[in-house]
Each structure stands twice: as structure tokens, then as C-alpha cells.
Design a protein around this motif. Structure first.
Motif, mmCIF file in Angstrom:
data_model
loop_
_atom_site.group_PDB
_atom_site.id
_atom_site.type_symbol
_atom_site.label_atom_id
_atom_site.label_comp_id
_atom_site.label_asym_id
_atom_site.label_seq_id
_atom_site.Cartn_x
_atom_site.Cartn_y
_atom_site.Cartn_z
ATOM 1 N N LEU A 66 0.795 -1.236 0.000
ATOM 2 C CA LEU A 66 0.000 0.000 0.000
ATOM 3 C C LEU A 66 0.823 1.280 0.000
ATOM 4 O O LEU A 66 0.265 2.361 -0.112
ATOM 5 C CB LEU A 66 -0.919 0.029 1.243
ATOM 6 C CG LEU A 66 -2.024 -1.012 1.289
ATOM 7 C CD1 LEU A 66 -2.873 -0.821 2.544
ATOM 8 C CD2 LEU A 66 -2.924 -0.880 0.066
ATOM 9 N N GLY A 67 2.165 1.140 0.181
ATOM 10 C CA GLY A 67 3.015 2.324 0.327
ATOM 11 C C GLY A 67 2.739 3.418 -0.700
ATOM 12 O O GLY A 67 2.321 4.519 -0.349
ATOM 13 N N PRO A 68 2.951 3.108 -2.005
ATOM 14 C CA PRO A 68 2.761 4.162 -3.022
ATOM 15 C C PRO A 68 1.323 4.672 -3.057
ATOM 16 O O PRO A 68 1.078 5.860 -3.224
ATOM 17 C CB PRO A 68 3.095 3.443 -4.341
ATOM 18 C CG PRO A 68 3.851 2.216 -3.952
ATOM 19 C CD PRO A 68 3.431 1.854 -2.571
ATOM 20 N N TRP A 69 0.357 3.758 -2.853
ATOM 21 C CA TRP A 69 -1.052 4.158 -2.893
ATOM 22 C C TRP A 69 -1.350 5.153 -1.775
ATOM 23 O O TRP A 69 -1.988 6.186 -1.995
ATOM 24 C CB TRP A 69 -1.914 2.900 -2.740
ATOM 25 C CG TRP A 69 -3.379 3.141 -2.917
ATOM 26 C CD1 TRP A 69 -4.056 3.201 -4.097
ATOM 27 C CD2 TRP A 69 -4.333 3.368 -1.876
ATOM 28 N NE1 TRP A 69 -5.379 3.445 -3.853
ATOM 29 C CE2 TRP A 69 -5.590 3.544 -2.502
ATOM 30 C CE3 TRP A 69 -4.279 3.425 -0.493
ATOM 31 C CZ2 TRP A 69 -6.748 3.785 -1.782
ATOM 32 C CZ3 TRP A 69 -5.437 3.659 0.214
ATOM 33 C CH2 TRP A 69 -6.651 3.836 -0.429
ATOM 34 N N LEU A 70 -0.846 4.848 -0.562
ATOM 35 C CA LEU A 70 -1.081 5.748 0.573
ATOM 36 C C LEU A 70 -0.393 7.094 0.357
ATOM 37 O O LEU A 70 -0.954 8.141 0.654
ATOM 38 C CB LEU A 70 -0.553 5.108 1.866
ATOM 39 C CG LEU A 70 -1.446 4.024 2.465
ATOM 40 C CD1 LEU A 70 -0.719 3.292 3.579
ATOM 41 C CD2 LEU A 70 -2.736 4.623 3.005
ATOM 42 N N THR A 71 0.851 7.013 -0.182
ATOM 43 C CA THR A 71 1.585 8.256 -0.423
ATOM 44 C C THR A 71 0.799 9.131 -1.391
ATOM 45 O O THR A 71 0.665 10.341 -1.191
ATOM 46 C CB THR A 71 2.976 7.939 -1.025
ATOM 47 O OG1 THR A 71 3.576 6.959 -0.178
ATOM 48 C CG2 THR A 71 3.860 9.158 -1.096
ATOM 49 N N GLU A 72 0.243 8.499 -2.437
ATOM 50 C CA GLU A 72 -0.506 9.265 -3.439
ATOM 51 C C GLU A 72 -1.773 9.852 -2.829
ATOM 52 O O GLU A 72 -2.107 11.018 -3.045
ATOM 53 C CB GLU A 72 -0.842 8.357 -4.634
ATOM 54 C CG GLU A 72 -1.392 9.085 -5.849
ATOM 55 C CD GLU A 72 -0.713 10.432 -6.159
ATOM 56 O OE1 GLU A 72 -1.453 11.386 -6.433
ATOM 57 O OE2 GLU A 72 0.546 10.536 -6.092
ATOM 58 N N ARG A 73 -2.471 9.052 -1.980
ATOM 59 C CA ARG A 73 -3.682 9.562 -1.321
ATOM 60 C C ARG A 73 -3.331 10.773 -0.458
ATOM 61 O O ARG A 73 -4.044 11.762 -0.422
ATOM 62 C CB ARG A 73 -4.316 8.492 -0.407
ATOM 63 C CG ARG A 73 -4.995 7.378 -1.129
ATOM 64 C CD ARG A 73 -6.073 7.871 -2.058
ATOM 65 N NE ARG A 73 -7.249 8.368 -1.372
ATOM 66 C CZ ARG A 73 -8.368 7.680 -1.211
ATOM 67 N NH1 ARG A 73 -8.467 6.481 -1.703
ATOM 68 N NH2 ARG A 73 -9.397 8.221 -0.591
ATOM 69 N N TYR A 74 -2.211 10.647 0.262
ATOM 70 C CA TYR A 74 -1.780 11.751 1.123
ATOM 71 C C TYR A 74 -1.523 13.003 0.294
ATOM 72 O O TYR A 74 -2.008 14.086 0.598
ATOM 73 C CB TYR A 74 -0.522 11.349 1.906
ATOM 74 C CG TYR A 74 0.096 12.514 2.642
ATOM 75 C CD1 TYR A 74 -0.458 12.967 3.829
ATOM 76 C CD2 TYR A 74 1.200 13.186 2.126
ATOM 77 C CE1 TYR A 74 0.056 14.051 4.496
ATOM 78 C CE2 TYR A 74 1.729 14.286 2.783
ATOM 79 C CZ TYR A 74 1.154 14.709 3.961
ATOM 80 O OH TYR A 74 1.668 15.794 4.611
ATOM 81 N N ARG A 75 -0.755 12.786 -0.817
ATOM 82 C CA ARG A 75 -0.402 13.936 -1.680
ATOM 83 C C ARG A 75 -1.659 14.611 -2.203
ATOM 84 O O ARG A 75 -1.803 15.820 -2.175
ATOM 85 C CB ARG A 75 0.422 13.449 -2.865
ATOM 86 C CG ARG A 75 1.849 13.240 -2.504
ATOM 87 C CD ARG A 75 2.787 13.688 -3.652
ATOM 88 N NE ARG A 75 4.119 13.255 -3.306
ATOM 89 C CZ ARG A 75 4.703 12.181 -3.816
ATOM 90 N NH1 ARG A 75 4.092 11.478 -4.735
ATOM 91 N NH2 ARG A 75 5.901 11.822 -3.417
ATOM 92 N N GLU A 76 -2.573 13.770 -2.699
ATOM 93 C CA GLU A 76 -3.796 14.285 -3.305
ATOM 94 C C GLU A 76 -4.588 15.114 -2.279
ATOM 95 O O GLU A 76 -5.012 16.228 -2.550
ATOM 96 C CB GLU A 76 -4.639 13.067 -3.680
ATOM 97 C CG GLU A 76 -5.517 13.222 -4.869
ATOM 98 C CD GLU A 76 -6.172 11.879 -5.111
ATOM 99 O OE1 GLU A 76 -7.309 11.705 -4.655
ATOM 100 O OE2 GLU A 76 -5.514 10.985 -5.696
#
Ligand SMILES: Nc1ncnc2c1ncn2[C@@H]1O[C@H](COP(=O)(O)OP(=O)(O)OP(=O)(O)O)[C@@H](O)[C@H]1O
Ligand SMILES: [Mg+2]
Length: 603
Positions: free
Chosen positions: A228-238
Motif C-alpha cells: 500500500l506504500g505508493p497508494w497511501l503516499t498518493e492519497r496523502y499527496r492528493e
């Protein structure tokens, strides 16, 4: 005075009043320091002018010793105060924050129910009053100290204007007016920025949630396993981009609109130099007077600086508004004053209805249920049928939205909840894993009872957890958390045994109603098989409400009720319900049949 101005001043006074939390000593120091700072600019302008006039009139050092000493003292005092003020500011701000956080804790803990804890607006306001800020400390304490700083700056500006007015009254008025207009403009920007921050409180919290999920341990296993790392990072960024874009736009707007501030400053600066210069040329002032005028003008002007305190103040006022809202969200139930009966009671749900705030359908709808003293009642029903909700109502954590619950005929709404909670205990479905020792984890079931070895070990034994505790490195004093060195973590089933011990400890200390919500969900087969004899049969004279999807756990109960569509659809003992052939019988056959099939298949 116009109402808006009165309100404005009242809010600022309230912010200043917070300073009392700094304590008498620091507050006195703080006031003295800010007063010196406020006086320094005007005094320096006068003393410097005096020094210069003296120096130009005579070359004898003796003649200028007094103004020289005064300037030296002022410069020194200014430096010392500057050094002392910062730690004092910080101390006062943190003490104010501490006091407000304890006020928040008090408001959160005061209601006897939990409805406010499930209210999103309430959670946002609690976070709003207690937050520490990101890019800079944004707390009510910082705002209160900022308000004092601003008051000092304005006092300093007015005093400098008075000094300047001695020489050039029009210039003094003009400079003071320009400074105040500049400050008002700055304040408008900060109010807007602070409002934008508040409007995005929800998005900020969600962004923080994604960041925490990524970095903290509870979700660590799944984050790695699912990648989930990249997915969570992207959600955070968004999420972060969503509100930061607006903040940045606000800030760019503030910078763009600075041109008029620049023009005003330019005009004021020109006047501040031109008028004294013209006065010198006309011979109405000497050099000393010129210097006094320029320094005093500068002193007036300094109050217009774009200090962060304006933002701190606006942000702190927002926190105070959130603090006031906390009282409004929370309807503290007046509660009854009738003590709960101290013998086993008859509990009755009379046409009880309940829906969660914001929920579109009732969870309980005309629920009638009678639970006799010392009866063992099992409650079964599908996921979401309302079983857990029912016990939240029975323990007074939520109030029915219709009908009533009675204890020996007395409406629970009229009963003093503290005394009722001394009579009832529960293992909730999502019971808490307290990061404390085994002893404390058990003792919390009846905090008034102490934590002596004997009763704790008895509860541990009754819950079938003796072997588990014996194997722990420090026995009862083993810390049950991995967060500290020497601590251990337990498995799901081991934790469940500790939670059952906690409830049994409460029963041993006078609780007469024992509520168990899915107490065997994590237990192994042997422990589940032993559960009824070990726990339920052992607590004689106690009313037991037992909720479980494992029908083998409940089949020996005195009575079993099936909850469906918010009310009781079937009621009877195991045999009666099996004969009735309804939902319970169907579910029981389904569970038992699965094993039978497996056994036949294996044979
Ligand atoms: N805090 C809450 N806020 C809003 N709705 C809730 C809340 N808690 C539960 N609900 C809703 O109320 C209904 C009943 O929930 P409840 O937890 O009482 O069911 P349950 O019978 O205990 O289910 P389970 O067998 O899964 O434990 C569900 O539809 C659930 O979505
Ligand atoms: Mg439940």
C-alpha cells in the motif's frame, strides 16, 4: 460603541484573560517585559535627541553624562528584556495551552454517554483547540501572547506618536493613521488565511490519517503485505494538495496585494524624513530634535510590521470559538439522581427505539425485552442487527430515541449513571488492549477495588488465564505492550481472556449485570467449549447478557432471543427455539451441519 467593535474588543479581552494561566510570577515578568518594550522606542527617541543636542552644544563629557547614561540604560534594558521575553512568552503560551487542553479533556469526559465521541464536528473542534500547528505553532497560548505583543506594539506606536506630536502634530497623526490602516489590512489577510485553514480542517485530518497509516505500526502488516506504500503516499499527496493549493493561492494573493502597503509605507517614510528635515532647515528644531523626530516616527511605523502575531491571534480566536462549540455539541444529560438498586434487578426494554445521529434508519425499533434478575440471556442476530447498540443503551452510553429502559420499574433516565455503572460491567466486542501490566488491565474493571494479588489472581483463574500469566516474564506485572522495553504483546485470544478476567474482577467487586459481547470470538476450540462452565455457570446470582454468533456458546443460556429488524423476533430456550423451527433453528442447524458434513466427508 458599534456592536461589532464591542464584540471585537470582547474577543481580544478574552484572549488576554487567558494569560492568567501563566501563573502570577511569569505573568508579572511578562507584563513588565512587554511594558519595557512598549516604552523603549519613545524613550530612546527622546533620550537620543537629548544626547545629541547636549553633544553639539558642549564638548564636556560631564554635560552629556545623564543623556548618555539614559541611552545606555535604554539600549541595555531593551536587550535584556528581549532575551528574557522569549522564554517567558513560551512558558506563558505553553501553560495556557495546558490549561485549555485540560478544559477540553474535562468537556470530553463530562457527558456520561458517548454520542459526542462519535460526532465528527465534535472531534474536529477537540482537535482544533488542542492542535499544535504545522508550519508554525498555532495554539491559543501563542495567540494570547501574540495579543500582548500586539498591545505592546500599539502602545509603543502611540507613545512615539505623542513624542512626535510635540514637534509635528500633523505628521504624528498621519503616521499613526497610516500604521493603523496597514495593520488593519494585514489583519484582513490573516483572518482570511486562518479561515481557509479552518475550512480545510477535515481534509487536513484525512491527510494526516494517510500519513500516520503509512508510518505507524498498527497498519504496518497490511501496508506491506498489500503493497500500500505508493497508494497511501498518493492519497496523502492528493489530499494535502487539495487544501494546500488554496492556502498557497491565499498567500500569493496576500503578497500581490502588498503593493498598496508598499506605496503607503513609501509615502509615510518620505513624510517621516521630509517634515523633520524641513523643520531643521526652517530652524524650528535643532539636530537633537531632528533625531528625536526621526526615531519617534520610526517607532510609530514599526507597529505596522507584518508580524505573525496577527495570524496567531486570529487562529487562537478560532480555537476559542471551537472551545465554546464543544459545550454546545455536548448535551450533558441532566441525569437522574436515583441510586441504582443494589440487588439483582429486573431490566426491561419497553418499546425502545434508537437511531444513531445522522443514521437514516432506526437500529432498534420498538424493542420489548424483559431480563429477569440473575437470568442468563443470550442475544443472537445477524451482523448489524443492533446487539452491540442494545448494550450501549443498557449501559447508558447512548439514550434511547424512543421508549424507555427500566431497572426494577425505574426509568434508566432517572437513575444516577455513576451508581448504575457500579452495578454493570461489560466485555465489549472491541474491548481495549490497555498498554499496561496484566494486573492493571484486570484491575481497571473495578478501579475502586485496588489491585491486590489475591482478587486479581482469582479473576485471572476464573477467566482461564492462569497458565498464560504464569508463562509471562513478570507474571501479573508484565507490561502488555511492545512499545516499551520488557513489554510483551498477546495474541487475540490471550487478550480476550484478560478482558474476561477484567469483567469477572468487576463482578467480584459488586457488579451484578455482566454483559459479554462476543466473548469467545477469539478463543480456541477448547477454551470456547469450557467457556460456559468456567465463566457463566461460575457467576451465580448475576444477570448475564451474552451476545455471540457461536451458537454453541449460547445454547445453554436460560433464554435466547433473536434480534431482527430492531426487535425481538424469537425468544425461548435452546430446545424451544429448535422446536419452533425459526431463524435460530436454521442458523443452529447450519453451524452444526457444517461439522456433521465435514465429519461424514472425512469418514
Ligand atoms: N457509532 C455508530 N454510528 C452510526 N451507526 C452505527 C454506529 N455503530 C453501529 N452503527 C450501525 O448500527 C447498526 C447496528 O450495529 P451494531 O453494532 O449494534 O450491530 P451488531 O448486531 O452488534 O452487529 P455484529 O454482529 O456485527 O456485532 C449497524 O447497521 C451499524 O452500521
Ligand atoms: Mg456487535
Amino acid at each position: 460603541m458599534p456592536a461589532r467593535l464591542t464584540e471585537f474588543l470582547a474577543r481580544r479581552r478574552r484572549l488576554l484573560a487567558l494569560l492568567v494561566h501563566a501563573g502570577p510570577g511569569p505573568l508579572a515578568g511578562l507584563l513588565a517585559a512587554h511594558l519595557v518594550t512598549a516604552l523603549a522606542a519613545a524613550a530612546t527617541s527622546v533620550a537620543t535627541g537629548w544626547l545629541l543636542t547636549g553633544a553639539l552644544a558642549s564638548s564636556a563629557v560631564g554635560e552629556i553624562l545623564l543623556p548618555l547614561g539614559l541611552v545606555a540604560v535604554l539600549v541595555l534594558a531593551g536587550q535584556c528584556v528581549e532575551i528574557a521575553r522569549e522564554p517567558l512568552d513560551l512558558l506563558a503560551a505553553r501553560r495556557i495551552d495546558g490549561a485549555l487542553r485540560s478544559a477540553v479533556r474535562d468537556r470530553v469526559a463530562r457527558p456520561s454517554g458517548i454520542a459526542h465521541l462519535e460526532d465528527l464536528d465534535h472531534a474536529t473542534d477537540v482537535a482544533r483547540v488542542s492542535e499544535l500547528g504545522g508550519w508554525r505553532t498555532r495554539t491559543p497560548g501563542t495567540g494570547a501572547v501574540g495579543q500582548l505583543l500586539l498591545l505592546g506594539r500599539l502602545t509603543s506606536a502611540v507613545l512615539c506618536a505623542v513624542v512626535l506630536a510635540w514637534f509635528a502634530p500633523l505628521l504624528a497623526v498621519w503616521l499613526l493613521a497610516v500604521t493603523l490602516v496597514m495593520r488593519a489590512g494585514i489583519r484582513r489577510h490573516w483572518v482570511r488565511l486562518s479561515r481557509t485553514w479552518d475550512e480545510h480542517a477535515g481534509a487536513r485530518r484525512r491527510a494526516e490519517y494517510w500519513a500516520d497509516t503509512l508510518t505507524e505500526s498498527p497498519a504496518g502488516k497490511e501496508v506491506r503485505l498489500f503493497g500500500l506504500g505508493p497508494w497511501l503516499t498518493e492519497r496523502y499527496r492528493e489530499q494535502a494538495r487539495g487544501w494546500l493549493t488554496e492556502i498557497w493561492r491565499d498567500r500569493r494573493g496576500i503578497l500581490r496585494r502588498q503593493w498598496w502597503t508598499f506605496l503607503l509605507a513609501l509615502a509615510a517614510g518620505f513624510a517621516a524624513l521630509y517634515v523633520p528635515g524641513a523643520a531643521l532647515a526652517a530652524g524650528t528644531v535643532d539636530f537633537g530634535g531632528l533625531i528625536t523626530m526621526v526615531l519617534a516616527a520610526w517607532g510609530v511605523f514599526a507597529a505596522g510590521a507584518m508580524g505573525h502575531e496577527a495570524f496567531d491571534i486570529e487562529y487562537a480566536l478560532g480555537a476559542l470559538r471551537a472551545l465554546d462549540r464543544l459545550d454546545r455539541h455536548v448535551a450533558v444529560r441532566a441525569g437522574g439522581d436515583r441510586p441504582a438498586p443494589d440487588s439483582p434487578v429486573r431490566l426491561r426494554f419497553e418499546r425502545v427505539g434508537f437511531h444513531y445521529p445522522g443514521g437514516d434508519r432506526p437500529v432498534l425499533d420498538g424493542l420489548d425485552l424483559d431480563i429477569g434478575p440473575a437470568e442468563v440471556l443470550a442475544v443472537v442476530g445477524r451482523n448489524g442487527a443492533g446487539k452491540t447498540t442494545m448494550i450501549k443503551l443498557l449501559t447508558g452510553l447512548h439514550e434511547p430515541t424512543g421508549g424507555r429502559i427500566t431497572l426494577d420499574g425505574t426509568d434508566l433516565a432517572d437513575v444516577d449513571l455513576t451508581s448504575w455503572r457500579r452495578r454493570v460491567t461489560a466485555v465489549f466486542q472491541d474491548f481495549v488492549h490497555y498498554p499496561l501490566t496484566v494486573r492493571e488491565n484486570v484491575a481497571l474493571g473495578a478501579p475502586e477495588a485496588g489491585a491486590d494479588d489475591g482478587p486479581i489472581l482469582a479473576a485471572v483463574a476464573a477467566a482461564g488465564a492462569t497458565g498464560l500469566v504464569d508463562r509471562l516474564p513478570d507474571g501479573l506485572d508484565t507490561l502488555l505492550t511492545r512499545e516499551h522495553s520488557g513489554g510483551v504483546d498477546l495474541s487475540g485470544g490471550q487478550w480476550q481472556r484478560i478482558a474476561i478476567a477484567r469483567a469477572l474482577f468487576a463482578v467480584a467487586n459488586g457488579r451484578q449485570v455482566l454483559i459479554l459481547d462476543e466473548p469467545t470470538a477469539h478463543l480456541d476450540v477448547r477454551a470456547e467449549a469450557e467457556f460456559y462452565d468456567r465463566v457463566i455457570s461460575a457467576v451465580s446470582g448475576v444477570t448475564v447478557v451474552l451476545i455471540s454468533h457461536r451458537l454453541s456458546t449460547v445454547r445453554r443460556a436460560d433464554r435466547i432471543v433473536v434480534l431482527d429488524n430492531g426487535r425481538v423476533s424469537e425468544s425461548g430456550n435452546h430446545g424451544e427455539l429448535m422446536d419452533h423451527g425459526g431463524e435460530y433453528a436454521g442458523l443452529y442447524r447450519l453451524q452444526a451441519g457444517r461439522f456433521a458434513e465435514d465429519t461424514e466427508g472425512a469418514a
